[in-house]
Write a protein that holds these residues in place. Structure first.
Motif, mmCIF file in Angstrom:
data_model
loop_
_atom_site.group_PDB
_atom_site.id
_atom_site.type_symbol
_atom_site.label_atom_id
_atom_site.label_comp_id
_atom_site.label_asym_id
_atom_site.label_seq_id
_atom_site.Cartn_x
_atom_site.Cartn_y
_atom_site.Cartn_z
ATOM 1 N N THR A 1 30.288 52.736 37.585
ATOM 2 C CA THR A 1 31.204 53.692 38.198
ATOM 3 C C THR A 1 32.120 54.247 37.108
ATOM 4 O O THR A 1 32.779 53.488 36.400
ATOM 5 C CB THR A 1 32.040 53.045 39.314
ATOM 6 O OG1 THR A 1 32.784 51.957 38.787
ATOM 7 C CG2 THR A 1 31.131 52.522 40.418
ATOM 8 N N ASP B 1 32.750 48.621 36.490
ATOM 9 C CA ASP B 1 33.758 49.658 36.717
ATOM 10 C C ASP B 1 34.301 50.142 35.392
ATOM 11 O O ASP B 1 34.818 49.365 34.591
ATOM 12 C CB ASP B 1 34.917 49.158 37.571
ATOM 13 C CG ASP B 1 35.975 50.252 37.706
ATOM 14 O OD1 ASP B 1 35.813 51.125 38.581
ATOM 15 O OD2 ASP B 1 36.926 50.264 36.891
ATOM 16 N N THR C 1 36.276 53.200 35.495
ATOM 17 C CA THR C 1 37.025 54.344 36.010
ATOM 18 C C THR C 1 38.485 54.349 35.572
ATOM 19 O O THR C 1 39.093 55.410 35.465
ATOM 20 C CB THR C 1 37.006 54.368 37.544
ATOM 21 O OG1 THR C 1 37.687 53.207 38.046
ATOM 22 C CG2 THR C 1 35.575 54.387 38.079
ATOM 23 N N ALA D 1 42.476 52.194 40.294
ATOM 24 C CA ALA D 1 42.546 51.043 41.182
ATOM 25 C C ALA D 1 41.788 51.272 42.480
ATOM 26 O O ALA D 1 41.102 50.367 42.982
ATOM 27 C CB ALA D 1 44.005 50.703 41.474
ATOM 28 N N ILE E 1 38.120 50.849 41.900
ATOM 29 C CA ILE E 1 37.745 49.447 41.751
ATOM 30 C C ILE E 1 37.645 48.778 43.117
ATOM 31 O O ILE E 1 36.680 48.060 43.409
ATOM 32 C CB ILE E 1 38.769 48.710 40.863
ATOM 33 C CG1 ILE E 1 38.709 49.243 39.426
ATOM 34 C CG2 ILE E 1 38.514 47.198 40.874
ATOM 35 C CD1 ILE E 1 39.802 48.711 38.514
ATOM 36 N N GLU E 2 38.625 49.013 43.965
ATOM 37 C CA GLU E 2 38.606 48.396 45.292
ATOM 38 C C GLU E 2 37.433 48.896 46.120
ATOM 39 O O GLU E 2 36.790 48.122 46.839
ATOM 40 C CB GLU E 2 39.928 48.668 45.996
ATOM 41 C CG GLU E 2 41.107 47.946 45.349
ATOM 42 C CD GLU E 2 42.436 48.242 46.028
ATOM 43 O OE1 GLU E 2 42.481 49.168 46.865
ATOM 44 O OE2 GLU E 2 43.422 47.550 45.711
ATOM 45 N N GLY F 1 34.584 49.674 45.081
ATOM 46 C CA GLY F 1 33.338 49.127 44.569
ATOM 47 C C GLY F 1 32.893 47.849 45.243
ATOM 48 O O GLY F 1 31.692 47.538 45.273
ATOM 49 N N TYR G 1 30.503 41.626 39.609
ATOM 50 C CA TYR G 1 31.346 42.813 39.485
ATOM 51 C C TYR G 1 32.079 42.696 38.154
ATOM 52 O O TYR G 1 32.908 41.800 37.966
ATOM 53 C CB TYR G 1 32.337 42.877 40.643
ATOM 54 C CG TYR G 1 32.980 44.233 40.880
ATOM 55 C CD1 TYR G 1 32.654 45.353 40.121
ATOM 56 C CD2 TYR G 1 33.918 44.403 41.897
ATOM 57 C CE1 TYR G 1 33.229 46.583 40.362
ATOM 58 C CE2 TYR G 1 34.508 45.638 42.155
ATOM 59 C CZ TYR G 1 34.161 46.722 41.379
ATOM 60 O OH TYR G 1 34.735 47.949 41.619
ATOM 61 N N LEU H 1 34.638 44.194 35.538
ATOM 62 C CA LEU H 1 35.743 45.132 35.417
ATOM 63 C C LEU H 1 35.963 45.426 33.938
ATOM 64 O O LEU H 1 36.530 44.609 33.207
ATOM 65 C CB LEU H 1 37.002 44.559 36.065
ATOM 66 C CG LEU H 1 36.859 44.177 37.544
ATOM 67 C CD1 LEU H 1 38.201 43.708 38.098
ATOM 68 C CD2 LEU H 1 36.312 45.343 38.364
ATOM 69 N N SER I 1 37.337 48.547 32.833
ATOM 70 C CA SER I 1 38.588 49.292 32.699
ATOM 71 C C SER I 1 39.762 48.415 33.106
ATOM 72 O O SER I 1 39.605 47.392 33.782
ATOM 73 C CB SER I 1 38.547 50.558 33.557
ATOM 74 O OG SER I 1 38.418 50.230 34.933
ATOM 75 N N ILE J 1 44.898 44.702 42.269
ATOM 76 C CA ILE J 1 43.632 44.977 42.941
ATOM 77 C C ILE J 1 43.491 44.048 44.144
ATOM 78 O O ILE J 1 43.658 42.830 44.027
ATOM 79 C CB ILE J 1 42.439 44.777 41.988
ATOM 80 C CG1 ILE J 1 42.575 45.681 40.763
ATOM 81 C CG2 ILE J 1 41.117 45.030 42.701
ATOM 82 C CD1 ILE J 1 42.654 47.152 41.075
#
Length: 313
Positions: A146, A209, A211, A214, A217-218, A220, A230, A232, A234, A240
């Motif tokens: 993403t 992620d 992007t 926030a 991210i949520e 996703g 998952y 992360l 970024s 979060i």
């Protein structure tokens, strides 16, 4: 400009500096780890200013901008990228958007076979390479990245090199079209469309992620398959939140991916030398250092059309 370096350090004459999302966030006052004023610049290539240690004058190098303490628990366990006392050039201390910089010799890697511009792209690609290595991808994984900016594209490229099936999700059709036209990614999805329609109704085994948002991210979490990971990549200032029952029933792993290690830098340089990464496609434009002040605001506004802008000296 430094004229000498402490013992164990080296002087490097900067040749090229990549401008990235971190620098734009700094410009906009949105970076969570930074105190002003600050000289930016952490995607660095340069030439050794004078022979020292094992380094020869004029030798092209990639600069690892993550200065670790070599003493904390993370460093002792071989994880200097998340050192408790880390100082990142251009964030915690002044960076390399200048003519010359002093750095620890251990933070230099020989850029043999690379050009000045290619060497300046190694650091941002190492971010994605590190995230992919953290995810332990296999050829059986269905991956969603993403955010199709530079970090997302780099992550997608290394995810594809692992053999995984790679999809891209973004709010910008322009960025998605670039991913297809420049890098051959066919499975692209625009935010707002129903991405979980057949044959993707089971979700994604791994989501990265990239992007810096926030809400993205949520969002996703709902796209994760059961038994998923998952990652992360970024970082955001906000807290979060996610549904614990949904998280638990999927037995999801949440993996933070911070910076990169020497292993990742070497993997990126090897991929570039072997032409597995198209650096010409990654470099959207170059800007001479003396022109940057008059152009930096326009670059920040035109990020949708940029993959990588590189400042040259």
């Amino acid at each position: 400009m430094p004229e000498s370096a402490p013992d164990g350090w080296a002087l490097v004459d900067i040749k090229a500096v990549g401008i990235c999302g971190t620098d734009y966030h700094i410009l906009e006052g949105k970076h969570p780890f930074l105190n002003y004023p600050r000289v930016i610049g952490h995607e660095l290539s340069g030439r050794v200013a004078e022979t020292t240690g094992t380094w020869s004058q004029g030798q092209l190098v990639v600069v690892n901008p993550y200065l670790s303490c070599n003493a904390c628990r993370a460093c002792r366990r071989g994880k200097p990228n998340c050192c408790s006392n880390i100082e990142v050039l251009g964030v915690h201390r002044d960076g390399g958007l200048c003519a010359r910089i002093a750095v620890p010799q251990e933070n230099l890697y020989p850029a043999t076979g690379l050009t000045d511009l290619q060497a300046a792209m190694v650091e941002f690609l190492a971010i994605g390479a590190h995230a992919v290595r953290r995810a332990a991808l296999s050829g059986e994984d269905r991956v969603l990245v993403t955010g199709a900016g530079p970090i997302g594209i780099g992550t997608a490229l290394f995810a594809r090199l692992s053999g995984a099936e790679v999809h891209l999700l973004d709010v910008s059709r322009t960025r998605l079209n670039q991913a297809t036209e420049k890098f051959g990614f066919k499975d692209t999805h625009l935010v707002g469309n129903d991405i979980l329609s057949a044959p993707l109704q089971d979700g994604f085994d791994v989501i990265f992620d990239a992007t810096g948002n926030a809400q993205a991210i949520e969002a996703g979490f709902s796209l994760l398959a059961h038994g998923s990971r998952y990652v992360l990549v970024s970082v955001v200032k906000e807290t979060i939140c996610f549904s614990d029952p949904e998280f638990h029933k999927r037995e999801t792993q949440i993996i933070g991916s911070r910076n990169a290690t020497g292993e990742d830098f070497e993997a990126v340089m090897s991929a570039i030398r072997a032409s597995r990464i198209d650096t010409d496609a990654l470099c959207t434009l170059t800007v001479r250092f003396e022109d940057l002040q008059s152009r930096i605001n326009d670059l920040a506004k035109d990020r949708e059309a940029l993959i990588k802008a590189i400042v040259t000296f």
